[in-house]
Scaffold this motif. Sequence first.
Motif, PDB file in Angstrom:
ATOM      1  N   ARG A   1      80.616  70.501  37.033  1.00 42.96           N
ATOM      2  CA  ARG A   1      80.594  69.260  36.260  1.00 42.96           C
ATOM      3  C   ARG A   1      80.527  68.048  37.177  1.00 42.96           C
ATOM      4  N   CYS A   2      81.286  68.077  38.261  1.00 38.65           N
ATOM      5  CA  CYS A   2      81.262  66.960  39.217  1.00 38.65           C
ATOM      6  C   CYS A   2      79.886  66.819  39.854  1.00 38.65           C
ATOM      7  N   PHE A   3      79.325  67.933  40.301  1.00 38.07           N
ATOM      8  CA  PHE A   3      78.030  67.887  40.975  1.00 38.07           C
ATOM      9  C   PHE A   3      76.927  67.426  40.025  1.00 38.07           C
ATOM     10  N   ALA A   4      76.964  67.895  38.777  1.00 35.33           N
ATOM     11  CA  ALA A   4      75.954  67.487  37.801  1.00 35.33           C
ATOM     12  C   ALA A   4      76.060  65.998  37.501  1.00 35.33           C
ATOM     13  N   ARG A   5      77.268  65.479  37.519  1.00 29.95           N
ATOM     14  CA  ARG A   5      77.497  64.067  37.174  1.00 29.95           C
ATOM     15  C   ARG A   5      77.221  63.132  38.345  1.00 29.95           C
ATOM     16  N   ASP A   6      77.699  63.484  39.539  1.00 31.97           N
ATOM     17  CA  ASP A   6      77.664  62.554  40.670  1.00 31.97           C
ATOM     18  C   ASP A   6      76.859  63.042  41.871  1.00 31.97           C
ATOM     19  N   GLY A   7      76.312  64.239  41.792  1.00 38.97           N
ATOM     20  CA  GLY A   7      75.546  64.771  42.912  1.00 38.97           C
ATOM     21  C   GLY A   7      76.447  65.411  43.951  1.00 38.97           C
ATOM     22  N   PHE A   8      75.856  66.246  44.796  1.00 39.90           N
ATOM     23  CA  PHE A   8      76.635  66.921  45.820  1.00 39.90           C
ATOM     24  C   PHE A   8      77.291  65.942  46.789  1.00 39.90           C
ATOM     25  N   HIS A   9      76.503  64.963  47.234  1.00 37.33           N
ATOM     26  CA  HIS A   9      77.012  64.076  48.274  1.00 37.33           C
ATOM     27  C   HIS A   9      77.833  62.917  47.710  1.00 37.33           C
ATOM     28  N   GLY A  10      77.768  62.740  46.400  1.00 37.70           N
ATOM     29  CA  GLY A  10      78.600  61.722  45.769  1.00 37.70           C
ATOM     30  C   GLY A  10      79.921  62.279  45.265  1.00 37.70           C
ATOM     31  N   THR A  11      80.120  63.583  45.479  1.00 41.46           N
ATOM     32  CA  THR A  11      81.336  64.252  45.027  1.00 41.46           C
ATOM     33  C   THR A  11      82.199  64.624  46.222  1.00 41.46           C
ATOM     34  N   SER A  12      83.453  64.286  46.162  1.00 39.81           N
ATOM     35  CA  SER A  12      84.402  64.681  47.206  1.00 39.81           C
ATOM     36  C   SER A  12      85.225  65.867  46.732  1.00 39.81           C
ATOM     37  N   MET A  13      85.891  66.517  47.647  1.00 41.45           N
ATOM     38  CA  MET A  13      86.768  67.606  47.249  1.00 41.45           C
ATOM     39  C   MET A  13      87.908  67.085  46.376  1.00 41.45           C
ATOM     40  N   GLN A  14      88.327  65.854  46.589  1.00 43.51           N
ATOM     41  CA  GLN A  14      89.349  65.262  45.732  1.00 43.51           C
ATOM     42  C   GLN A  14      88.858  65.162  44.295  1.00 43.51           C
ATOM     43  N   ASP A  15      87.566  64.837  44.131  1.00 45.73           N
ATOM     44  CA  ASP A  15      86.980  64.789  42.789  1.00 45.73           C
ATOM     45  C   ASP A  15      87.039  66.160  42.127  1.00 45.73           C
ATOM     46  N   VAL A  16      86.745  67.196  42.911  1.00 46.77           N
ATOM     47  CA  VAL A  16      86.772  68.559  42.378  1.00 46.77           C
ATOM     48  C   VAL A  16      88.188  68.956  41.981  1.00 46.77           C
ATOM     49  N   LEU A  17      89.162  68.607  42.824  1.00 49.07           N
ATOM     50  CA  LEU A  17      90.561  68.926  42.518  1.00 49.07           C
ATOM     51  C   LEU A  17      90.972  68.282  41.198  1.00 49.07           C
ATOM     52  N   LYS A  18      90.607  67.007  41.040  1.00 51.12           N
ATOM     53  CA  LYS A  18      90.968  66.284  39.829  1.00 51.12           C
ATOM     54  C   LYS A  18      90.294  66.878  38.609  1.00 51.12           C
ATOM     55  N   GLU A  19      89.004  67.185  38.725  1.00 55.14           N
ATOM     56  CA  GLU A  19      88.256  67.736  37.592  1.00 55.14           C
ATOM     57  C   GLU A  19      88.788  69.104  37.185  1.00 55.14           C
ATOM     58  N   ALA A  20      89.130  69.928  38.182  1.00 61.30           N
ATOM     59  CA  ALA A  20      89.630  71.270  37.899  1.00 61.30           C
ATOM     60  C   ALA A  20      91.097  71.267  37.495  1.00 61.30           C
ATOM     61  N   GLY A  21      91.800  70.165  37.786  1.00 63.30           N
ATOM     62  CA  GLY A  21      93.217  70.076  37.449  1.00 63.30           C
ATOM     63  C   GLY A  21      94.087  70.982  38.295  1.00 63.30           C
ATOM     64  N   LEU A  22      93.718  71.137  39.578  1.00 63.26           N
ATOM     65  CA  LEU A  22      94.435  72.040  40.476  1.00 63.26           C
ATOM     66  C   LEU A  22      94.814  71.336  41.771  1.00 63.26           C
ATOM     67  N   SER A  23      95.750  71.930  42.472  1.00 70.57           N
ATOM     68  CA  SER A  23      96.179  71.381  43.758  1.00 70.57           C
ATOM     69  C   SER A  23      95.191  71.784  44.849  1.00 70.57           C
ATOM     70  N   ALA A  24      95.270  71.098  45.981  1.00 74.67           N
ATOM     71  CA  ALA A  24      94.402  71.433  47.106  1.00 74.67           C
ATOM     72  C   ALA A  24      94.638  72.862  47.561  1.00 74.67           C
ATOM     73  N   GLY A  25      95.903  73.279  47.607  1.00 77.72           N
ATOM     74  CA  GLY A  25      96.212  74.635  48.038  1.00 77.72           C
ATOM     75  C   GLY A  25      95.579  75.684  47.142  1.00 77.72           C
ATOM     76  N   ALA A  26      95.588  75.428  45.843  1.00 76.15           N
ATOM     77  CA  ALA A  26      95.004  76.383  44.896  1.00 76.15           C
ATOM     78  C   ALA A  26      93.501  76.508  45.085  1.00 76.15           C
ATOM     79  N   VAL A  27      92.832  75.374  45.321  1.00 75.03           N
ATOM     80  CA  VAL A  27      91.368  75.396  45.480  1.00 75.03           C
ATOM     81  C   VAL A  27      90.966  75.992  46.823  1.00 75.03           C
ATOM     82  N   TYR A  28      91.635  75.583  47.889  1.00 76.44           N
ATOM     83  CA  TYR A  28      91.249  76.053  49.217  1.00 76.44           C
ATOM     84  C   TYR A  28      91.592  77.526  49.438  1.00 76.44           C
ATOM     85  N   ARG A  29      92.357  78.091  48.547  1.00 77.72           N
ATOM     86  CA  ARG A  29      92.593  79.532  48.608  1.00 77.72           C
ATOM     87  C   ARG A  29      91.308  80.297  48.331  1.00 77.72           C
ATOM     88  N   TYR A  30      90.424  79.693  47.550  1.00 74.41           N
ATOM     89  CA  TYR A  30      89.180  80.354  47.149  1.00 74.41           C
ATOM     90  C   TYR A  30      87.960  79.829  47.902  1.00 74.41           C
TER      91      TYR A  30
END
Length: 209
Positions: A22-51
């Motif tokens: 959803r983030c990439f479709a909305r803002d593009g790959f380079h306009g999206t930060s990992m913080q944006d992904v964390l917020k969109e997914a509703g998860l902590s950094a530790g949870a995301v970086y585990r995968y």
Amino acid sequence: MARVSQAHLDARRRQILDGAARCFARDGFHGTSMQDVLKEAGLSAGAVYRYFSGKEDLIEAIATEAVNGVRRAFEGAARDTPVPAPDVLIGRVSRSLFADGLESGRGLEPRAYAGLIIQVWSETLRSERLSAALTEAFGGLRGAWTELVGLYREAGVLRADVPDEHVARALIATAQGFIAQLAMFGDTGPEVLENGLRGLMSMDPVKAG
């Protein structure tokens, strides 16, 4: 400590990928930060970086999913008897592909999902890692389509002087062109592709020549 089930792990991974898509479709790959992904997914950094180690991992996973989704659709169609004509087949595959964009938590409309796919293709020009991953996935896709074309030949509906792989590549290019038109202009749909292919297939080669 209770052991986390595989179903839970798979669902969490899906949650991350859907949020990233959803983030990439909305803002593009380079306009999206990992913080944006964390917020969109509703998860902590530790949870995301585990995968996933970062955006490139996420982009590669989403890209591979899209290619494999098309391959699965074609493999499924190849099990039908008789094998559907190319217009029906590609229409079915395109519908299946964009249903993937709408399912689960992604909620991406066809044009947005097509735009995400175009971004993936563009990214292969700068990322050797992504290019290698998609080249491998494309090889599997081309193999599946070539096998399907072989079934047309066995059924006696395909001329004998054209290699199966050439026909497969032309079908793939047709699907890719449809995705590009949808992403850029948004004024097309599977039924347009089906009708156009049906029209081309009805041409009389003698009169056309």
